[in-house]
Design a protein around this motif. Structure first.
Motif, PDB file in Angstrom:
ATOM      1  N   ASP B  24       0.685  -0.926  -0.042  1.00 30.73           N
ATOM      2  CA  ASP B  24       0.480   0.738  -0.354  1.00 30.73           C
ATOM      3  C   ASP B  24       1.196   1.360  -0.298  1.00 30.73           C
ATOM      4  O   ASP B  24       1.145   2.115  -0.775  1.00 30.73           O
ATOM      5  CB  ASP B  24      -0.926  -0.020   1.578  1.00 30.73           C
ATOM      6  CG  ASP B  24      -2.431  -0.536   0.984  1.00 30.73           C
ATOM      7  OD1 ASP B  24      -2.487  -1.394   0.706  1.00 30.73           O
ATOM      8  OD2 ASP B  24      -2.665  -1.612   2.233  1.00 30.73           O
ATOM      9  N   ARG B  28       0.867   4.180  -2.834  1.00 25.01           N
ATOM     10  CA  ARG B  28       1.270   5.610  -2.632  1.00 25.01           C
ATOM     11  C   ARG B  28       2.104   6.264  -3.217  1.00 25.01           C
ATOM     12  O   ARG B  28       2.439   7.556  -4.049  1.00 25.01           O
ATOM     13  CB  ARG B  28       1.029   5.948  -1.691  1.00 25.01           C
ATOM     14  CG  ARG B  28       0.169   5.879  -0.783  1.00 25.01           C
ATOM     15  CD  ARG B  28      -1.001   6.655   0.332  1.00 25.01           C
ATOM     16  NE  ARG B  28      -0.039   6.481   1.505  1.00 25.01           N
ATOM     17  CZ  ARG B  28       0.077   5.114   2.626  1.00 25.01           C
ATOM     18  NH1 ARG B  28      -0.862   4.555   2.481  1.00 25.01           N
ATOM     19  NH2 ARG B  28       0.968   4.946   3.399  1.00 25.01           N
ATOM     20  N   ARG B  88      -2.587  -4.751  -6.474  1.00 22.56           N
ATOM     21  CA  ARG B  88      -2.905  -3.520  -6.795  1.00 22.56           C
ATOM     22  C   ARG B  88      -2.488  -3.061  -8.080  1.00 22.56           C
ATOM     23  O   ARG B  88      -2.934  -1.294  -7.786  1.00 22.56           O
ATOM     24  CB  ARG B  88      -1.743  -3.087  -5.266  1.00 22.56           C
ATOM     25  CG  ARG B  88      -2.597  -3.110  -3.910  1.00 22.56           C
ATOM     26  CD  ARG B  88      -1.543  -2.583  -2.727  1.00 22.56           C
ATOM     27  NE  ARG B  88      -1.937  -3.101  -1.386  1.00 22.56           N
ATOM     28  CZ  ARG B  88      -2.013  -4.678  -1.491  1.00 22.56           C
ATOM     29  NH1 ARG B  88      -1.493  -5.037  -1.841  1.00 22.56           N
ATOM     30  NH2 ARG B  88      -2.793  -4.525  -0.240  1.00 22.56           N
TER      31      ARG B  88
END
Lengths: 411, 411
Positions: B24, B28, B88
């Motif tokens: 994650d 970003r 992702r």
């Protein structure tokens, strides 16, 4: 003084204690003066643990990264086995697939070996070292780690033996050889001293899960003598080799294989015109369903019945496809049966012996077993019967072909 | 739009859940348009598990095979992190030390990096991929797998940042930066926004275990800006960089380091003749005992007292050696004390400020703490005191140098 490639599977190296036992075994061969290349799998359970980690993240992870992940399993084993050997005063050196290097294509998770560099291994062997190689893995020509697919360590062993022109490739496992049939079904099943590559291929693909099929093909192609032995019990095992033409007395049948995983599908009343078979099997193959036996009978002047078998897991899917095909072809109906079993007798000897098939059918008839399908090759006769008769059929055939008498199968 | 090398340690990737959290975080940074090379350690506990397997076989396994074994730890993490990134939608590719390749010397288990190939990584970055590299490992020029020794993943990160001329090397860990001193001892300890490489080296070697010393040396040598940050808390962390000469106002002292692991040994009444120091320390060093502080005082006209500190674990061994040396030298006696602690004030500011040392001694005197040894360098003053006064000393110094006032340490 020979050069052996030895392969030890996951259960044979499943714990540190077992790795030490393998090291003892390897040391005995070294003490006898043999040169050794040892191929090992991941410790049993490790590959599943790693795949479990991957699946906790993604159901279908990138094949490239999956190979990076699972290839660590064998890498752990090669290091531990070298330590166990060095502890015993046996000089040893470990190699990953990349380090050897075992060059493969780039088909991650199911790569095929293209070339093996032998110079490094030859140098180590000449220096008196045992070479320990990670099975199941290689490297493509971009330096990516690849794996050969599950069970691929057998293939690594055979490929190394072929590349090094080893005297024998020894596959150590949890059985002491190849049997005339499954001992869980026939108590009198006997270990074969010798079997040909072709017979072994028929036995393996028919359900005797001792060796990975691809490794047997590979061994046959490069004429690498292959021996299956028990990891922790002494014994000669079973030698898989080319047909020995000097042998006068050859058993007619080497073994009986069977398979419960199949289901049968029949399209009845298919118009007997060219191109019908491909119009039936085309949609099946496009759905990635593998077909095993195929039989076509002429029913009357203008129609035919078309029967084939698939894996039992694909039965429902295949049936759905066939109903569609049946309508398109104007065939009468689709019949299916997933309570069947396939039984095969295998032996190179049947080439020169007439009457093998009829002896098989006689034996089944004596037990009142109805034959639903028949398929033959040069060294095999397969029949499909109702699953409930499987054990009865295998025992009857084992006895009819006198496989319970050990002397018929000795060298 | 910058190029960052990020390093995540073992606890930051200790579980699949944490690997997903790291993914994650990396996503970003990617979404902000930065290029990323991510270095990861083995999942916490994994290296110890592997060493446990090795030690079950051999107490001191072959360093070469130990490297083959433990390097699998990071290999597992790179694959899992790539899977989590691809899940992702972040394109990523993993590399082992060999694949990069990170060329090292052949000193297994403590190898040093000699060269890094950057072409492959540059190609991946240009193609928009995150490059994920196994920390702690490399390959020698014979293709053998090597490791950099424990904690070496920091060094991998810095070395990659230097080779790629990255804008910053970010070390993610379980603290949110470098503190003026240990917050467990001084509640008012404050996070430093910035610290120089030299100060960090003094802090690290004196017991602030945030970064591996070698990685700081490396970063200083190649002028790689290094930032320590918390893996799972947002914040600026601490930037470790070269001295900023534009800064007019500079704190005199950046932090206070301490160490309880030392013991003190004194040889009393040593004849004051040339070569005495080496006759005392020679046998110590030949016994592989590392010496930290060394102080020599002239006691009277013809004899001297010679004092040094060693790791507390080596205290008894060193004392035994010294008794022998004492007899040989005709010295009076050997005194030892393993209930000592070392406290150091560190700061590049003290170069240009007189009176820093005396301010330190004053502060200690006010708390009635007796100083047993003093040692100084350009940016550090260390004293040895009785261990029982350690906390009192650190708190007194922290307050005397006003380190509890955050504004004195801001940029």
């Amino acid at each position: 003084m020979a050069l052996f490639v030895q392969k030890y599977g996951g259960t044979s190296v499943g714990t540190v204690e077992r790795i030490e036992m393998v090291a003892d075994k390897v040391k005995r061969f070294r003490d006898e003066g043999h040169d050794l290349v040892v191929v090992v799998s991941a410790m049993s359970g490790e590959t599943n643990r790693l795949i479990g980690l991957a699946n906790a993240i993604q159901e279908t992870p990138s094949p490239r990264e999956l190979d990076v992940l699972v290839s660590t399993g064998e890498q752990v084993t090669i290091a531990l086995l070298c330590m166990a050997l060095e502890k015993r005063g046996v000089s040893a050196r470990s190699y990953t697939g990349s380090q050897v290097k075992i060059l493969t294509d780039s088909a991650h998770t199911k790569a095929r070996i293209q070339d093996i560099e032998v110079e490094g291994m030859r140098r180590d062997l000449a220096a008196g070292r045992v070479v320990v190689v990670a099975g199941f893995q290689g490297v493509d020509d971009h330096g990516n780690i690849t794996t050969l697919g599950r069970g691929g360590s057998d293939t690594t062993g055979v490929a190394l033996a072929a590349a090094l022109k080893a005297d024998e490739c020894q596959i150590y496992t949890d059985v002491d050889g190849v049997y005339t049939t499954d001992p869980r079904v026939v108590e009198d099943a006997t270990r074969l001293d010798k079997i040909t590559f072709e017979e072994m291929l028929e036995m393996a693909s028919l359900g005797s899960k001792v060796l990975q099929i691809r490794s047997v093909e590979f061994a046959g192609k490069y004429k690498v003598p292959l021996r299956v032995l028990h990891s922790f019990q002494d014994g000669p095992g079973t030698l898989i080799t080319i047909e020995d033409e000097d042998t006068v007395e050859k058993p007619v049948i080497s073994g009986i294989a069977f398979n419960r995983d199949e289901a049968k599908l029949t399209v009845m009343g298919v118009p007997d015109i060219p191109g019908v078979a491909s119009r039936i099997l085309g949609p099946i193959s496009r759905a990635n369903i593998e077909v095993d036996m195929i039989v076509q009978n002429i029913a009357d002047d203008r129609t035919t019945d078309f029967t084939f078998t698939v894996h039992r897991n694909d039965f429902v899917k295949a049936q759905d496809i066939l109903r569609q095909v049946c309508t398109e072809l104007g065939a009468r109906e689709v019949l299916g049966d997933n309570k069947i079993a396939k039984v095969s007798i295998v032996g190179v000897g049947m080439r020169s012996h007439a009457g093998v098939a009829s002896k098989m059918f006689d034996a089944l008839a004596q037990d009142n077993i109805n034959i639903q399908m028949i398929s033959t090759s040069e060294i095999k006769v397969s029949v499909v019967i109702a699953e409930k008769y499987l054990e009865l059929a295998v025992r009857g055939l084992h006895s009819a072909f006198e496989l319970d008498k050990a002397d018929t199968v000795s060298e």
